[in-house]
Design an enzyme around this catalytic site. Sequence first.
Site, PDB file in Angstrom:
ATOM      1  N   CYS A   1       0.873  -1.113   0.135  1.00  0.00           N
ATOM      2  CA  CYS A   1       0.036   0.044   0.185  1.00  0.00           C
ATOM      3  C   CYS A   1       1.004   1.298   0.058  1.00  0.00           C
ATOM      4  O   CYS A   1       1.943   1.244  -0.565  1.00  0.00           O
ATOM      5  CB  CYS A   1      -0.957  -0.137   1.223  1.00  0.00           C
ATOM      6  SG  CYS A   1      -2.221   0.988   0.910  1.00  0.00           S
TER       7      CYS A   1
ATOM      8  N   ASP B   1      -3.449   0.769  10.171  1.00  0.00           N
ATOM      9  CA  ASP B   1      -4.655   1.527  10.228  1.00  0.00           C
ATOM     10  C   ASP B   1      -5.162   1.294  11.928  1.00  0.00           C
ATOM     11  O   ASP B   1      -5.684   2.144  12.385  1.00  0.00           O
ATOM     12  CB  ASP B   1      -5.457   1.149   9.530  1.00  0.00           C
ATOM     13  CG  ASP B   1      -5.295   1.424   8.267  1.00  0.00           C
ATOM     14  OD1 ASP B   1      -4.706   0.870   7.573  1.00  0.00           O
ATOM     15  OD2 ASP B   1      -5.565   2.578   7.695  1.00  0.00           O
TER      16      ASP B   1
END
Length: 325
Positions: free
Chosen positions: A141, A210
């Site tokens: 990512c 996250d």
Amino acid sequence: MDDRLSINFWSPYTGYMHRRIFDTAEKIQTMEIRGAGRIAVAAASAIRDYAAELQADSMEEFSRKIQEAADVLINTRPTAVSLPNAVRIASSHSSGSVEESRAEIIENAENFIKQAQEALGRIGEIGARRIRDSDVVLTHCNSHAALAAIKKAFDQGKNISVIATESRPRKQGLLTIKELNDYGIPATLIVDSAVRSVIKDVDIVIVGADAIAVNGTLVNKIGTSQIALMAHEARVNFLVAAETYKFSPDTILGQLIDIEERSKDEVIDPGVLKDMENVTVKNPAFDFTPAEYIDLIITEIGAIPPGMAYTIIKEHLGWKLADLR
Ligand SMILES: O=P(O)(O)OC[C@H]1O[C@H](OP(=O)(O)O)[C@H](O)[C@@H]1O
């Protein structure tokens, strides 16, 4: 300046929403603003600016409007714990008067934004020590925390290269190779399913976060857990780069972390799917990586084993965030 910007707009509670909150919420939800750290800073900045302009005739009205704005921002994306943590820190106020509370929120938000930037620098310093000269680093990512360590190692003159995954369906890996290219770091782009084919050439994996639960479980972009599994099988160190505000106090209270399910249109063109009445599409944006597949979590206060997540939450974040739930 558009004079609508200074008036209140729609909100789910009192029929209006300040344009500053609305625009930021919309950009977070559509992922125009993305990345757990960037989302947190954007939300804290919006709360700061909203508080600075908020008109209220009483302390009750002021607090209610701040909470409305906080709720709208927190509800934009359910998984990145950095968002509610940042909004709660920025919007917390205990003063008795509107003006004192306004000043308190502005100061809290600006402190959070400053500390978030400093944290990235510390993570870069600490994480770079785990990257050796000539290492091949794999990342997934587009994580500014992970890239902070990679860029710092490069700045130190280490002759490193990076393998970046495409990170379907939003392809945030293209952001990563652009950042690496512009920084002068050699990068190789691969499709997500090629990780096991290249893992034997990888010396270390560094990804972002996250959320990190009290038991050290990592929540990160979908596909992270497969990379961790393959790194574990290949005996390649798997590191997480995460600011402490990404640790989840609510998981101490038994709260589960919700995995965001995004639109099927991110996965397949609606025109292709329209004739397939027997097909469904799943598009979870994140997955869970168990602590046993994580070798180290690089935070701004030190490199910790995932088993120390509770200590980070209890001693560094304190119960104040969880108490507010
Ligand atoms: O805070 P930084 O390290 O930049 O990013 C942390 C994580 O946030 C991103 O989520 P999304 O792309 O916003 O869905 C990715 O999962 C990334 O690893």
